[in-house]
Design a protein around this motif. Structure first.
Motif, PDB file in Angstrom:
ATOM      1  N   ARG A 163      17.070   2.907  18.167  1.00 54.94           N
ATOM      2  CA  ARG A 163      16.705   1.711  17.529  1.00 54.94           C
ATOM      3  C   ARG A 163      15.690   1.147  17.937  1.00 54.94           C
ATOM      4  O   ARG A 163      14.929   0.720  16.973  1.00 54.94           O
ATOM      5  CB  ARG A 163      17.904   0.905  17.601  1.00 54.94           C
ATOM      6  CG  ARG A 163      17.649  -0.602  16.680  1.00 54.94           C
ATOM      7  CD  ARG A 163      18.816  -1.407  16.795  1.00 54.94           C
ATOM      8  NE  ARG A 163      18.614  -2.057  17.893  1.00 54.94           N
ATOM      9  CZ  ARG A 163      19.502  -2.743  18.609  1.00 54.94           C
ATOM     10  NH1 ARG A 163      20.999  -2.664  18.179  1.00 54.94           N
ATOM     11  NH2 ARG A 163      19.453  -3.119  19.709  1.00 54.94           N
ATOM     12  N   HIS A 164      15.230   1.052  19.258  1.00 58.83           N
ATOM     13  CA  HIS A 164      14.257   0.467  19.477  1.00 58.83           C
ATOM     14  C   HIS A 164      12.805   1.301  19.049  1.00 58.83           C
ATOM     15  O   HIS A 164      11.795   0.896  18.518  1.00 58.83           O
ATOM     16  CB  HIS A 164      13.808   0.450  21.052  1.00 58.83           C
ATOM     17  CG  HIS A 164      12.614  -0.272  21.629  1.00 58.83           C
ATOM     18  ND1 HIS A 164      12.438  -1.504  21.897  1.00 58.83           N
ATOM     19  CD2 HIS A 164      11.764   0.657  22.229  1.00 58.83           C
ATOM     20  CE1 HIS A 164      10.894  -1.286  21.863  1.00 58.83           C
ATOM     21  NE2 HIS A 164      10.630  -0.270  22.384  1.00 58.83           N
ATOM     22  N   GLN A 165      12.848   2.610  19.126  1.00 57.85           N
ATOM     23  CA  GLN A 165      11.823   3.598  18.774  1.00 57.85           C
ATOM     24  C   GLN A 165      11.655   3.573  17.360  1.00 57.85           C
ATOM     25  O   GLN A 165      10.510   3.449  16.880  1.00 57.85           O
ATOM     26  CB  GLN A 165      12.375   5.011  19.514  1.00 57.85           C
ATOM     27  CG  GLN A 165      12.110   5.200  20.757  1.00 57.85           C
ATOM     28  CD  GLN A 165      12.654   6.443  21.469  1.00 57.85           C
ATOM     29  OE1 GLN A 165      13.602   7.091  20.789  1.00 57.85           O
ATOM     30  NE2 GLN A 165      12.401   6.936  22.745  1.00 57.85           N
ATOM     31  N   ARG A 166      12.658   3.316  16.621  1.00 57.89           N
ATOM     32  CA  ARG A 166      12.558   3.257  15.107  1.00 57.89           C
ATOM     33  C   ARG A 166      11.765   1.992  14.788  1.00 57.89           C
ATOM     34  O   ARG A 166      10.685   1.894  13.812  1.00 57.89           O
ATOM     35  CB  ARG A 166      13.969   3.227  14.326  1.00 57.89           C
ATOM     36  CG  ARG A 166      14.466   4.474  14.246  1.00 57.89           C
ATOM     37  CD  ARG A 166      15.725   4.745  13.226  1.00 57.89           C
ATOM     38  NE  ARG A 166      16.944   3.653  13.763  1.00 57.89           N
ATOM     39  CZ  ARG A 166      17.689   3.943  14.436  1.00 57.89           C
ATOM     40  NH1 ARG A 166      17.685   5.191  14.714  1.00 57.89           N
ATOM     41  NH2 ARG A 166      18.785   2.963  14.664  1.00 57.89           N
ATOM     42  N   SER A 167      12.193   0.889  15.396  1.00 63.39           N
ATOM     43  CA  SER A 167      11.493  -0.631  15.506  1.00 63.39           C
ATOM     44  C   SER A 167       9.909  -0.430  15.700  1.00 63.39           C
ATOM     45  O   SER A 167       9.028  -0.799  14.856  1.00 63.39           O
ATOM     46  CB  SER A 167      12.139  -1.507  16.281  1.00 63.39           C
ATOM     47  OG  SER A 167      11.425  -2.724  16.222  1.00 63.39           O
ATOM     48  N   GLU A 168       9.479   0.354  16.757  1.00 66.90           N
ATOM     49  CA  GLU A 168       8.383   0.518  17.329  1.00 66.90           C
ATOM     50  C   GLU A 168       7.441   1.279  16.083  1.00 66.90           C
ATOM     51  O   GLU A 168       6.363   1.047  16.072  1.00 66.90           O
ATOM     52  CB  GLU A 168       8.373   1.300  18.442  1.00 66.90           C
ATOM     53  CG  GLU A 168       8.863   0.379  19.710  1.00 66.90           C
ATOM     54  CD  GLU A 168       7.694  -0.723  20.038  1.00 66.90           C
ATOM     55  OE1 GLU A 168       6.692  -0.433  20.372  1.00 66.90           O
ATOM     56  OE2 GLU A 168       8.141  -1.978  19.938  1.00 66.90           O
ATOM     57  N   ARG A 169       8.157   2.442  15.676  1.00 65.61           N
ATOM     58  CA  ARG A 169       7.438   3.358  14.652  1.00 65.61           C
ATOM     59  C   ARG A 169       7.159   2.393  13.380  1.00 65.61           C
ATOM     60  O   ARG A 169       6.049   2.553  12.688  1.00 65.61           O
ATOM     61  CB  ARG A 169       8.414   4.397  14.380  1.00 65.61           C
ATOM     62  CG  ARG A 169       8.156   5.517  15.165  1.00 65.61           C
ATOM     63  CD  ARG A 169       8.567   6.723  14.472  1.00 65.61           C
ATOM     64  NE  ARG A 169      10.116   6.707  14.180  1.00 65.61           N
ATOM     65  CZ  ARG A 169      11.207   6.931  14.944  1.00 65.61           C
ATOM     66  NH1 ARG A 169      10.933   7.197  16.438  1.00 65.61           N
ATOM     67  NH2 ARG A 169      12.314   6.741  14.659  1.00 65.61           N
ATOM     68  N   LYS A 170       8.032   1.541  13.073  1.00 66.00           N
ATOM     69  CA  LYS A 170       7.880   0.778  11.856  1.00 66.00           C
ATOM     70  C   LYS A 170       6.592  -0.500  12.042  1.00 66.00           C
ATOM     71  O   LYS A 170       5.855  -0.472  11.292  1.00 66.00           O
ATOM     72  CB  LYS A 170       9.354   0.062  11.674  1.00 66.00           C
ATOM     73  CG  LYS A 170       9.150  -0.980  10.514  1.00 66.00           C
ATOM     74  CD  LYS A 170      10.392  -1.660  10.156  1.00 66.00           C
ATOM     75  CE  LYS A 170      10.381  -2.456   9.090  1.00 66.00           C
ATOM     76  NZ  LYS A 170      11.677  -3.323   8.630  1.00 66.00           N
ATOM     77  N   ALA A 171       6.630  -1.127  13.279  1.00 60.71           N
ATOM     78  CA  ALA A 171       5.643  -1.699  13.740  1.00 60.71           C
ATOM     79  C   ALA A 171       4.209  -1.299  13.958  1.00 60.71           C
ATOM     80  O   ALA A 171       3.287  -1.549  13.626  1.00 60.71           O
ATOM     81  CB  ALA A 171       6.063  -2.564  14.818  1.00 60.71           C
ATOM     82  N   PHE A 172       4.352  -0.083  14.611  1.00 59.84           N
ATOM     83  CA  PHE A 172       2.901   0.635  15.023  1.00 59.84           C
ATOM     84  C   PHE A 172       2.543   2.055  14.290  1.00 59.84           C
ATOM     85  O   PHE A 172       1.679   2.645  14.677  1.00 59.84           O
ATOM     86  CB  PHE A 172       3.063   0.510  16.405  1.00 59.84           C
ATOM     87  CG  PHE A 172       3.067  -0.815  17.167  1.00 59.84           C
ATOM     88  CD1 PHE A 172       1.993  -1.677  17.065  1.00 59.84           C
ATOM     89  CD2 PHE A 172       4.381  -1.038  17.855  1.00 59.84           C
ATOM     90  CE1 PHE A 172       2.258  -2.778  17.785  1.00 59.84           C
ATOM     91  CE2 PHE A 172       4.412  -2.181  18.494  1.00 59.84           C
ATOM     92  CZ  PHE A 172       3.506  -3.225  18.344  1.00 59.84           C
ATOM     93  N   GLY A 173       3.425   2.303  13.445  1.00 60.02           N
ATOM     94  CA  GLY A 173       3.180   3.661  12.643  1.00 60.02           C
ATOM     95  C   GLY A 173       1.908   3.870  12.161  1.00 60.02           C
ATOM     96  O   GLY A 173       1.391   5.088  12.057  1.00 60.02           O
ATOM     97  N   TYR A 174       1.056   2.939  11.932  1.00 62.15           N
ATOM     98  CA  TYR A 174      -0.248   2.819  11.421  1.00 62.15           C
ATOM     99  C   TYR A 174      -1.209   3.207  12.366  1.00 62.15           C
ATOM    100  O   TYR A 174      -2.520   3.440  12.410  1.00 62.15           O
ATOM    101  CB  TYR A 174      -0.627   1.611  10.731  1.00 62.15           C
ATOM    102  CG  TYR A 174      -0.837   0.517  11.354  1.00 62.15           C
ATOM    103  CD1 TYR A 174      -1.947   0.265  12.059  1.00 62.15           C
ATOM    104  CD2 TYR A 174       0.356  -0.250  11.561  1.00 62.15           C
ATOM    105  CE1 TYR A 174      -1.764  -1.047  12.833  1.00 62.15           C
ATOM    106  CE2 TYR A 174       0.612  -1.438  12.291  1.00 62.15           C
ATOM    107  CZ  TYR A 174      -0.748  -1.773  12.789  1.00 62.15           C
ATOM    108  OH  TYR A 174      -0.886  -2.780  13.853  1.00 62.15           O
ATOM    109  N   VAL A 175      -0.728   3.055  13.889  1.00 67.83           N
ATOM    110  CA  VAL A 175      -1.950   3.239  14.717  1.00 67.83           C
ATOM    111  C   VAL A 175      -1.967   4.624  15.160  1.00 67.83           C
ATOM    112  O   VAL A 175      -1.073   5.291  15.448  1.00 67.83           O
ATOM    113  CB  VAL A 175      -1.522   2.424  16.126  1.00 67.83           C
ATOM    114  CG1 VAL A 175      -2.404   2.363  17.298  1.00 67.83           C
ATOM    115  CG2 VAL A 175      -1.349   0.930  15.910  1.00 67.83           C
ATOM    116  N   ALA A 176      -3.414   5.093  15.177  1.00 71.76           N
ATOM    117  CA  ALA A 176      -3.382   6.401  15.669  1.00 71.76           C
ATOM    118  C   ALA A 176      -3.001   6.593  17.188  1.00 71.76           C
ATOM    119  O   ALA A 176      -3.503   5.851  17.966  1.00 71.76           O
ATOM    120  CB  ALA A 176      -4.747   6.735  15.265  1.00 71.76           C
TER     121      ALA A 176
END
Length: 176
Positions: A163-176
């Motif tokens: 769940r934490h990793q999904r949240s991180e991807r959602k928040a930071f998915g645009y960061v290269a």
């Protein structure tokens, strides 16, 4: 961002209200200047944190506002300034202030400070804190850390990591 600023502000208030005053009573003159610098550095964070929060708020939502690229550029500058200021502060704290704390505090006094701090409540849910602290640490190092803090944190990490990793991807998915 709100969780990060809540945690940082909570930590700094504990230091400013409890730890630094305790230390100032016991410090030598040369040590007092370091402790005062710690408080002064804390005061410099509020404008930075506010500016970044305003930048995020301006860009939040489904529709990009007029001048969104300029807002993004300004936000990137503010985030970098906040990161750099925090890094300098942490280096100062870890190299100088913590050494003073270790010289001037006995275990019983530290325990008393912790009890008062605990009464102030926690700035973020434990699930967020464990996820935030464990994210990105290599598994072997993370296991070493969990071994020192107790099995409860490892169990919590295993329960919340996806769940934490999904949240991180959602928040930071645009960061290269």
């Amino acid at each position: 961002w709100r969780r990060f600023t809540d945690i940082l502000t909570h930590q700094h208030s504990i230091e400013d209200d409890l730890i630094w005053p305790y230390m100032l009573e016991r410090a030598e003159d040369a040590e007092r200047s370091t402790l005062q610098a710690m408080e002064d550095e804390h005061e410099g964070f509020d404008p930075l944190l506010t500016a970044v929060a305003q930048g995020f708020a301006a860009l939040a939502g489904d529709r990009q506002p007029e001048g969104a690229e300029d807002l993004k550029s300004a936000l990137a500058v503010r985030v970098a300034a906040t990161r750099d200021t925090l890094a300098r502060h942490l280096e100062h704290e870890e190299t100088e202030a913590i050494a003073i704390l270790q010289r001037r505090t006995d275990p019983a006094s530290w325990s008393a400070i912790e009890k008062v701090a605990d009464k102030r409540g926690k700035p973020a849910p434990l699930t967020f804190m464990v996820g935030w602290c464990a994210e990105g640490i290599p598994a072997t190092q993370r296991d070493e850390i969990f071994a020192t803090v107790g099995p409860g944190f490892k169990v919590l990490w295993l329960l919340i990591r996806r769940r934490h990793q999904r949240s991180e991807r959602k928040a930071f998915g645009y960061v290269a």
